[in-house]
Design a protein around this motif. Sequence first.
Motif, PDB file in Angstrom:
ATOM      1  N   ASP A 144       0.708  -1.308  -0.006  1.00 19.48           N
ATOM      2  CA  ASP A 144      -0.142   0.065   0.100  1.00 19.48           C
ATOM      3  C   ASP A 144       0.775   1.303   0.008  1.00 19.48           C
ATOM      4  O   ASP A 144       1.931   1.219   0.170  1.00 19.48           O
ATOM      5  N   GLY A 154       0.864   5.458   1.123  1.00 24.81           N
ATOM      6  CA  GLY A 154       0.033   6.484   2.145  1.00 24.81           C
ATOM      7  C   GLY A 154       0.942   6.946   3.059  1.00 24.81           C
ATOM      8  O   GLY A 154       2.119   6.858   2.958  1.00 24.81           O
ATOM      9  N   CYS A 213       2.823   1.559   5.813  1.00 22.55           N
ATOM     10  CA  CYS A 213       2.629   1.393   4.335  1.00 22.55           C
ATOM     11  C   CYS A 213       3.864   0.955   3.769  1.00 22.55           C
ATOM     12  O   CYS A 213       4.973   1.285   4.185  1.00 22.55           O
ATOM     13  N   THR A 214       3.625   0.261   2.508  1.00 26.04           N
ATOM     14  CA  THR A 214       5.046  -0.101   1.744  1.00 26.04           C
ATOM     15  C   THR A 214       5.922   1.061   1.157  1.00 26.04           C
ATOM     16  O   THR A 214       7.043   1.208   1.442  1.00 26.04           O
ATOM     17  N   LYS A 224      -3.582   5.212   4.633  1.00 22.14           N
ATOM     18  CA  LYS A 224      -3.831   4.224   3.308  1.00 22.14           C
ATOM     19  C   LYS A 224      -4.455   4.662   2.443  1.00 22.14           C
ATOM     20  O   LYS A 224      -5.714   4.723   2.310  1.00 22.14           O
ATOM     21  N   HIS A 225      -3.840   4.927   1.307  1.00 24.61           N
ATOM     22  CA  HIS A 225      -4.379   5.961   0.301  1.00 24.61           C
ATOM     23  C   HIS A 225      -4.646   4.971  -1.242  1.00 24.61           C
ATOM     24  O   HIS A 225      -5.827   5.050  -1.685  1.00 24.61           O
ATOM     25  N   LEU A 226      -3.685   4.094  -1.319  1.00 25.56           N
ATOM     26  CA  LEU A 226      -3.850   3.285  -2.473  1.00 25.56           C
ATOM     27  C   LEU A 226      -3.113   1.895  -2.043  1.00 25.56           C
ATOM     28  O   LEU A 226      -2.508   1.657  -1.272  1.00 25.56           O
ATOM     29  N   GLN A 227      -3.996   0.992  -2.880  1.00 24.55           N
ATOM     30  CA  GLN A 227      -3.317  -0.582  -2.826  1.00 24.55           C
ATOM     31  C   GLN A 227      -2.637  -1.042  -3.801  1.00 24.55           C
ATOM     32  O   GLN A 227      -3.389  -0.702  -5.071  1.00 24.55           O
ATOM     33  N   ARG A 245      -5.297   0.278  -6.812  1.00 22.19           N
ATOM     34  CA  ARG A 245      -6.686   0.483  -6.370  1.00 22.19           C
ATOM     35  C   ARG A 245      -6.680   1.765  -5.516  1.00 22.19           C
ATOM     36  O   ARG A 245      -5.836   1.783  -4.460  1.00 22.19           O
ATOM     37  N   ILE A 289      -8.182   3.598  -2.515  1.00 25.38           N
ATOM     38  CA  ILE A 289      -8.965   3.319  -1.306  1.00 25.38           C
ATOM     39  C   ILE A 289      -9.253   4.659  -0.629  1.00 25.38           C
ATOM     40  O   ILE A 289     -10.101   4.358   0.342  1.00 25.38           O
ATOM     41  N   PHE A 322      -8.337  -7.597  -4.053  1.00 27.12           N
ATOM     42  CA  PHE A 322      -8.182  -6.661  -2.999  1.00 27.12           C
ATOM     43  C   PHE A 322      -9.414  -7.187  -1.896  1.00 27.12           C
ATOM     44  O   PHE A 322     -10.601  -7.234  -2.282  1.00 27.12           O
ATOM     45  N   LEU A 327     -12.230  -3.637   2.649  1.00 18.61           N
ATOM     46  CA  LEU A 327     -11.907  -2.630   3.814  1.00 18.61           C
ATOM     47  C   LEU A 327     -12.821  -2.765   5.066  1.00 18.61           C
ATOM     48  O   LEU A 327     -14.013  -2.631   4.782  1.00 18.61           O
TER      49      LEU A 327
END
Length: 133
Positions: A30, A32, A37-38, A51-54, A65, A67, A130, A133
């Motif tokens: 992810d 963010g 986050c990654t 967490k903004h994107l996956q 994606r 999110i 995904f 959530l």
Amino acid sequence: MQTIAIRLVSLAGEAPAAKLEAVFGEKGGDIGRSADCTLVLPDPERRISRKHLQVACRDGRTWLRLISTNLVVELNGVPLAPGAESLLEPGAHIRVGPFGLAVEAVGAPAGAADDSMSLLRAPASGPSVFRDL
């Protein structure tokens, strides 16, 4: 699956002061402002969600994606719809608020990516990679 790196290439239109990059493989990850986050985007103003994107992998391809709904995200200049999946390939460009990100194949020679506008694809059909959530 091709392992990709997502790298910060601009911040508010300027070159970033420090290198910021994360590698996404089969497990995805992810993007963010959260420290877990990654790819962590430093955002003291808190415009970016924790967490903004996956990023996920399915059938040997990488998918992105959105999110979060509090800030527009663009993939190759096209705004993403919240919840929709978009194919993510080397050469793509992601804009998250003031952050400009580039997608690169890990281990690929420089300049090996395709023209980013050829990477636009219709959202995937079928089951989502995904988790809800």
